[in-house]
Design a protein around this motif. Structure first.
Motif, short mmCIF file in Angstrom:
data_model
loop_
_atom_site.label_atom_id
_atom_site.label_comp_id
_atom_site.label_asym_id
_atom_site.label_seq_id
_atom_site.Cartn_x
_atom_site.Cartn_y
_atom_site.Cartn_z
N LEU A 157 0.83 -1.21 0.00
CA LEU A 157 0.00 0.00 0.00
C LEU A 157 0.87 1.26 0.00
O LEU A 157 0.58 2.22 -0.72
CB LEU A 157 -0.95 0.01 1.21
N ARG A 158 1.94 1.25 0.78
CA ARG A 158 2.87 2.40 0.80
C ARG A 158 3.51 2.59 -0.57
O ARG A 158 3.64 3.72 -1.06
CB ARG A 158 3.96 2.19 1.85
N TRP A 159 3.93 1.49 -1.18
CA TRP A 159 4.55 1.57 -2.50
C TRP A 159 3.58 2.14 -3.53
O TRP A 159 3.93 3.04 -4.30
CB TRP A 159 5.03 0.19 -2.91
N ALA A 160 2.35 1.65 -3.52
CA ALA A 160 1.34 2.15 -4.45
C ALA A 160 1.07 3.63 -4.20
O ALA A 160 0.94 4.42 -5.15
CB ALA A 160 0.05 1.34 -4.33
N SER A 161 1.00 4.02 -2.95
CA SER A 161 0.76 5.42 -2.60
C SER A 161 1.88 6.31 -3.13
O SER A 161 1.62 7.36 -3.71
CB SER A 161 0.62 5.55 -1.09
N LEU A 162 3.11 5.90 -2.94
CA LEU A 162 4.26 6.68 -3.42
C LEU A 162 4.32 6.70 -4.94
O LEU A 162 4.57 7.73 -5.55
CB LEU A 162 5.56 6.10 -2.87
#
Length: 165
Positions: A157-162
């Protein structure tokens, strides 16, 4: 070393790659220190690496973030400054296939230092020292695997957000 005043502009300068590179150069000119340098990404990383290197031959310096660590290394390499390495978290470079071609820039084997520690025997030591033997036994599943699988969802989720803002 001369410390900047608390002015916001000077405080930001204190964490600039050029300021950190200059600090390292000045340390090398001090006749009391002729060893090598390890540039760490942040404060926690610097504290961990200080415990893992021979402090009589290697001084760990905090770059305050990954981008700074890479830039400080580049600045020093352009000046042919010998005896310097930087170590940074691989972060999402692994997922994105980012290739590091600089032999003096070391990446963690996993996402970051914390996940490297999680994959090491350190987890058992922490559980043995701070955990309840009975609660660990009653958990009924592999704690390491459970932690990694739980963190994986948040990591993606963090990767997708970034990646997608």
């Amino acid at each position: 070393m001369i410390e900047p005043t608390s002015s916001p502009d000077l405080q930001n300068y204190k964490f600039s790659p050029h300021y950190i590179a200059t600090q390292i150069r000045l340390l090398r000119t001090d006749k009391q220190y002729s060893g090598s340098f390890l540039i760490a990404e942040g404060d926690t990383d610097a504290r961990v690496w200080k415990n893992l290197v021979d402090s009589t031959n290697c001084r760990v310096e905090n770059a305050h973030n990954k981008d700074n660590a890479v830039k400080v290394l580049n600045i020093l390499e352009k000046d042919n400054f010998a005896g310097v390495l930087a170590i940074v978290d691989a972060d999402f470079w692994i997922l994105e296939g980012t290739v590091n071609s600089n032999p003096n820039l070391l990446l963690t084997d996993t996402h970051d230092l914390e996940t490297m520690l999680l994959k090491s025997p350190s987890l058992e030591k922490v559980l043995s020292e701070h955990g309840s033997e009975q609660k660990v036994k009653d958990f009924g599943k592999d704690i390491r695997q459970t932690l990694l699988e739980s963190a994986k969802v948040i990591g993606y989720l963090r990767w997708a957000s970034l990646k997608f803002n």
